[in-house]
Each structure stands twice: as structure tokens, then as C-alpha cells.
Design an enzyme around this catalytic site. Sequence first.
Site, PDB file in Angstrom:
ATOM      1  N   HIS A  75      36.992-119.774 -64.382  1.00 20.87           N
ATOM      2  CA  HIS A  75      35.969-118.809 -64.815  1.00 20.87           C
ATOM      3  C   HIS A  75      34.704-119.559 -65.217  1.00 20.87           C
ATOM      4  O   HIS A  75      34.614-120.102 -66.319  1.00 20.87           O
ATOM      5  CB  HIS A  75      36.529-117.969 -65.970  1.00 20.87           C
TER       6      HIS A  75
ATOM      7  N   SER B  19      36.255-112.507 -63.833  1.00 19.40           N
ATOM      8  CA  SER B  19      35.941-112.549 -65.261  1.00 19.40           C
ATOM      9  C   SER B  19      36.819-111.598 -66.054  1.00 19.40           C
ATOM     10  O   SER B  19      36.764-111.606 -67.277  1.00 19.40           O
ATOM     11  CB  SER B  19      34.462-112.251 -65.500  1.00 19.40           C
TER      12      SER B  19
ATOM     13  N   ASN C  87      35.208-113.515 -73.124  1.00 22.16           N
ATOM     14  CA  ASN C  87      34.836-112.103 -73.004  1.00 22.16           C
ATOM     15  C   ASN C  87      35.557-111.229 -74.016  1.00 22.16           C
ATOM     16  O   ASN C  87      35.041-110.194 -74.433  1.00 22.16           O
ATOM     17  CB  ASN C  87      35.059-111.603 -71.574  1.00 22.16           C
TER      18      ASN C  87
ATOM     19  N   GLU D 254      36.090-121.950 -68.177  1.00 20.23           N
ATOM     20  CA  GLU D 254      37.306-121.432 -68.814  1.00 20.23           C
ATOM     21  C   GLU D 254      38.402-121.437 -67.736  1.00 20.23           C
ATOM     22  O   GLU D 254      38.294-120.715 -66.743  1.00 20.23           O
ATOM     23  CB  GLU D 254      37.007-120.000 -69.282  1.00 20.23           C
TER      24      GLU D 254
HETATM   25  N1  LIG Z   1      27.662-112.495 -62.572  1.00 20.84           N
HETATM   26  C1  LIG Z   1      28.217-113.001 -63.665  1.00 20.84           C
HETATM   27  O1  LIG Z   1      27.589-113.110 -64.739  1.00 20.84           O
HETATM   28  C2  LIG Z   1      29.644-113.476 -63.618  1.00 20.84           C
HETATM   29  C3  LIG Z   1      30.076-114.429 -64.570  1.00 20.84           C
HETATM   30  C4  LIG Z   1      31.376-114.932 -64.482  1.00 20.84           C
HETATM   31  C5  LIG Z   1      32.227-114.470 -63.482  1.00 20.84           C
HETATM   32  N2  LIG Z   1      31.799-113.513 -62.597  1.00 20.84           N
HETATM   33  C6  LIG Z   1      32.728-113.078 -61.555  1.00 20.84           C
HETATM   34  O2  LIG Z   1      32.376-113.746 -60.350  1.00 20.84           O
HETATM   35  C7  LIG Z   1      32.674-112.903 -59.232  1.00 20.84           C
HETATM   36  C8  LIG Z   1      31.434-112.757 -58.384  1.00 20.84           C
HETATM   37  O3  LIG Z   1      30.405-112.192 -59.138  1.00 20.84           O
HETATM   38  P1  LIG Z   1      28.877-112.224 -58.650  1.00 20.84           P
HETATM   39  O4  LIG Z   1      28.073-111.777 -59.803  1.00 20.84           O
HETATM   40  O5  LIG Z   1      28.576-113.546 -57.994  1.00 20.84           O
HETATM   41  O6  LIG Z   1      28.900-111.097 -57.517  1.00 20.84           O
HETATM   42  P2  LIG Z   1      27.811-110.802 -56.388  1.00 20.84           P
HETATM   43  O7  LIG Z   1      27.894-109.361 -56.106  1.00 20.84           O
HETATM   44  O8  LIG Z   1      26.505-111.448 -56.725  1.00 20.84           O
HETATM   45  O9  LIG Z   1      28.387-111.591 -55.101  1.00 20.84           O
HETATM   46  C9  LIG Z   1      29.573-111.265 -54.457  1.00 20.84           C
HETATM   47  C10 LIG Z   1      29.449-111.758 -53.006  1.00 20.84           C
HETATM   48  O10 LIG Z   1      30.728-111.667 -52.378  1.00 20.84           O
HETATM   49  C11 LIG Z   1      30.520-111.264 -51.026  1.00 20.84           C
HETATM   50  N3  LIG Z   1      31.761-110.704 -50.495  1.00 20.84           N
HETATM   51  C12 LIG Z   1      32.292-109.465 -50.723  1.00 20.84           C
HETATM   52  N4  LIG Z   1      33.454-109.346 -50.040  1.00 20.84           N
HETATM   53  C13 LIG Z   1      33.657-110.514 -49.365  1.00 20.84           C
HETATM   54  C14 LIG Z   1      34.669-110.996 -48.491  1.00 20.84           C
HETATM   55  N5  LIG Z   1      35.708-110.241 -48.168  1.00 20.84           N
HETATM   56  N6  LIG Z   1      34.549-112.255 -47.991  1.00 20.84           N
HETATM   57  C15 LIG Z   1      33.484-113.026 -48.308  1.00 20.84           C
HETATM   58  N7  LIG Z   1      32.486-112.631 -49.150  1.00 20.84           N
HETATM   59  C16 LIG Z   1      32.573-111.395 -49.657  1.00 20.84           C
HETATM   60  C17 LIG Z   1      29.374-110.255 -51.134  1.00 20.84           C
HETATM   61  O11 LIG Z   1      28.771-110.057 -49.869  1.00 20.84           O
HETATM   62  C18 LIG Z   1      28.473-110.935 -52.159  1.00 20.84           C
HETATM   63  O12 LIG Z   1      27.524-111.802 -51.550  1.00 20.84           O
HETATM   64  C19 LIG Z   1      33.235-111.606 -59.816  1.00 20.84           C
HETATM   65  O13 LIG Z   1      34.640-111.695 -59.835  1.00 20.84           O
HETATM   66  C20 LIG Z   1      32.671-111.595 -61.227  1.00 20.84           C
HETATM   67  O14 LIG Z   1      33.467-110.852 -62.117  1.00 20.84           O
HETATM   68  C21 LIG Z   1      30.522-113.038 -62.630  1.00 20.84           C
END
Ligand SMILES: NC(=O)c1ccc[n+]([C@@H]2O[C@H](COP(=O)([O-])OP(=O)(O)OC[C@H]3O[C@@H](n4cnc5c(N)ncnc54)[C@H](O)[C@@H]3O)[C@@H](O)[C@H]2O)c1
Length: 289
Positions: A140, A119, A190, A152
Site C-alpha cells: 500500500h 487501500s 486509513n 504499508e
Molecule cells: N489515489 C490514491 O490516493 C490512492 C492511495 C493509495 C492506494 N490507492 C489504490 O491504488 C489503486 C489505484 O488507484 P488510482 O488512484 O491510481 O486509480 P486511477 O483511476 O488513477 O487508475 C487506475 C488505472 O487502472 C487502469 N485499469 C483499469 N482496469 C484495468 C485492467 N483490467 N488492466 C489494466 N489497467 C486497468 C485504468 O485504465 C486506470 O488508468 C486503487 O486500488 C486505490 O484504492 C489509491
Amino acid sequence: MLSSKTIFVVGSGSMGAGIAQVAAVSGFQVCLNDLTQAQVEKAKDRIDKNLDKLAAKEKLTEDPDVIRQRLSYTDSYEKAAEADIVIEAIYENLEAKKEIFRTLAPLVREDTILASNTSSLSLTALAAGIPHPERFIGLHFFYPVPVMKLLEIVVSLYTSPETIAFGKELGNLLGKEVVVAKDSPGFIVNRALVMMLNEAIFLYEEGVGTAEDIDKAMMLGCNHPIGPLSLADMLGLDIVGAVMETFYKGFADSKYRPAPLLRKMTEAGLLGVKTRRGFYQYDETGKKI
Ligand SMILES: NC(=O)c1ccc[n+]([C@@H]2O[C@H](COP(=O)([O-])OP(=O)(O)OC[C@H]3O[C@@H](n4cnc5c(N)ncnc54)[C@H](O)[C@@H]3O)[C@@H](O)[C@H]2O)c1
């Protein structure tokens, strides 16, 4: 046909599990990956429950068991070799994400599209050094993925027109409305949103209005569903602050300076709903008190 293709999703957290669910519902074969079997099992439970809920509300065109058959779960990267598209959705850290793509690039087919759900990170920085950066793209999605209509697409300096076209078609097949953004800090959503939240924090800090009045003004004056200070509390002031710092550094322009109060509240650990105190106070269920 694109919809008969296979998607490998890395990271089974809030976003990865949501992407996997939407892709399976849309007819794709999906493999969801995380570091451990326990983590993917947790995601499987969540997806299974969501599919049952959607079926109960008659929002699925197929039996949930048919959709479940298109989903598999793994703690290894082996199955990425069969994927047409890899979508990375691990935590927001440039080095960790680069490491994933360094590991996966030699495993996947030459024509596999690699995508990140970042993001805020630079897609160009993520693509640099992988063998086919022209087939790398930002996808995104927004939280919660099954509900939010927008995708996006973020285009790095390397992304080819064919990969952009692929991303658009993929987004449409996943039932999303697609916009295309250049790889600029915050992309479209964002940048506009977090700047607005930061400005609302300046308004509060300068005493232009109370927290309640700033939120009420933006809800009733702009038809926003939630006020900016309530939203900042929900997102977490540490997250909002980190995004502002990225803008400030990325553009090297004082227009993007984080509100001093935002920095101070973050330092003080007043992060919003998750610490029960931000611009408002919250009970243990996250309700305002
Ligand atoms: N949460 C939101 O609102 C949102 C919205 C848009 C984009 N994002 C982006 O999406 C991405 C994920 O966010 P999230 O909120 O789902 O995070 P999260 O913390 O809920 O999940 C991340 C997952 O990745 C796993 N992980 C970590 N390292 C790993 C690896 N090497 N191999 C495999 N799995 C691995 C973790 O164990 C965890 O389950 C980020 O880049 C975030 O910026 C988040």
C-alpha cells in the site's frame, strides 16, 4: 540482487504511474500496463515530465534518459511472464482485481511475487483461489508515490514470512519506510485517519464547533498540516463514506458507524472539492472561496 529485478505494474493511473516512476528511479526494470495504448502513453508523458523536473532540481543521481531506458509501456499482459514482481494498481473493485490475478497467475513464473496496492480491500479475499497465495502481499503506497515516504505492507492469512521479508526489502530499495499491517479493514493508516475524519464530521453535525474551528483546532492543537474537514473535502466525501461503510460492515461494530451527515452529503452529491461543495465551497481551480 533484488534491485536488478523486473516489476510489472498493472494500471497506469495516479498510483501505478507513481510506482513505476519510483521503481525505475531506484534501478528496477519496469513495465507499465493499462487497458489501452493511449492510457499508457498518457502515463509515459507524465513520468517523462516528472523525471525532467526532478533532473532540473538535481534530485536524480542518473541522467533521466538512462532511467527512461528502464521503463517500457504496454497494453498487453504478455510481459508479466518476465516479471519477478507484479504490482496491481487498477481501480478499487474486488471483482476487477480478482479477475486480474486470475488472468495473470497462469502467465507469471512460479516464483513471481504478486502484490496489490489496494487501500481498503481484503488481501486475503484477493489471494483466495490463486495458485500460490503465500507469494501474494499488499503493498500500500501513498499518493503521490514519489513524495510519500511510507509503504504499508499488508499481510494476508496466506502470506509467507519470506514474502513479507521480500516486501520489506523491496520497500527499502524503493526508498520507503516500511510498516507491516495485518489484513484488517483500513490496515493501519486509513483506519486511524478515516475514523478521525468521521469523528470530526460528528463534531460538526452536533454543532460542537464550526467547520473552520474544528479544522483550526486539529491543526493547531495536534500539529496536523490540514484540518480533518478540509481533508475529507479533498479526498471526496463519497470515498470517506465508502471506507466508513467498509469498516462498519467489516467489524460489525457500531463504533464504526458513518456520521449520518456524511451519508446525507454523499447522497446530495456534496462530495467536496470535486463537486465544488462539501464542508466548504470551492472555485473551479479547487481553491476555497
Ligand atoms: N489515489 C490514491 O490516493 C490512492 C492511495 C493509495 C492506494 N490507492 C489504490 O491504488 C489503486 C489505484 O488507484 P488510482 O488512484 O491510481 O486509480 P486511477 O483511476 O488513477 O487508475 C487506475 C488505472 O487502472 C487502469 N485499469 C483499469 N482496469 C484495468 C485492467 N483490467 N488492466 C489494466 N489497467 C486497468 C485504468 O485504465 C486506470 O488508468 C486503487 O486500488 C486505490 O484504492 C489509491
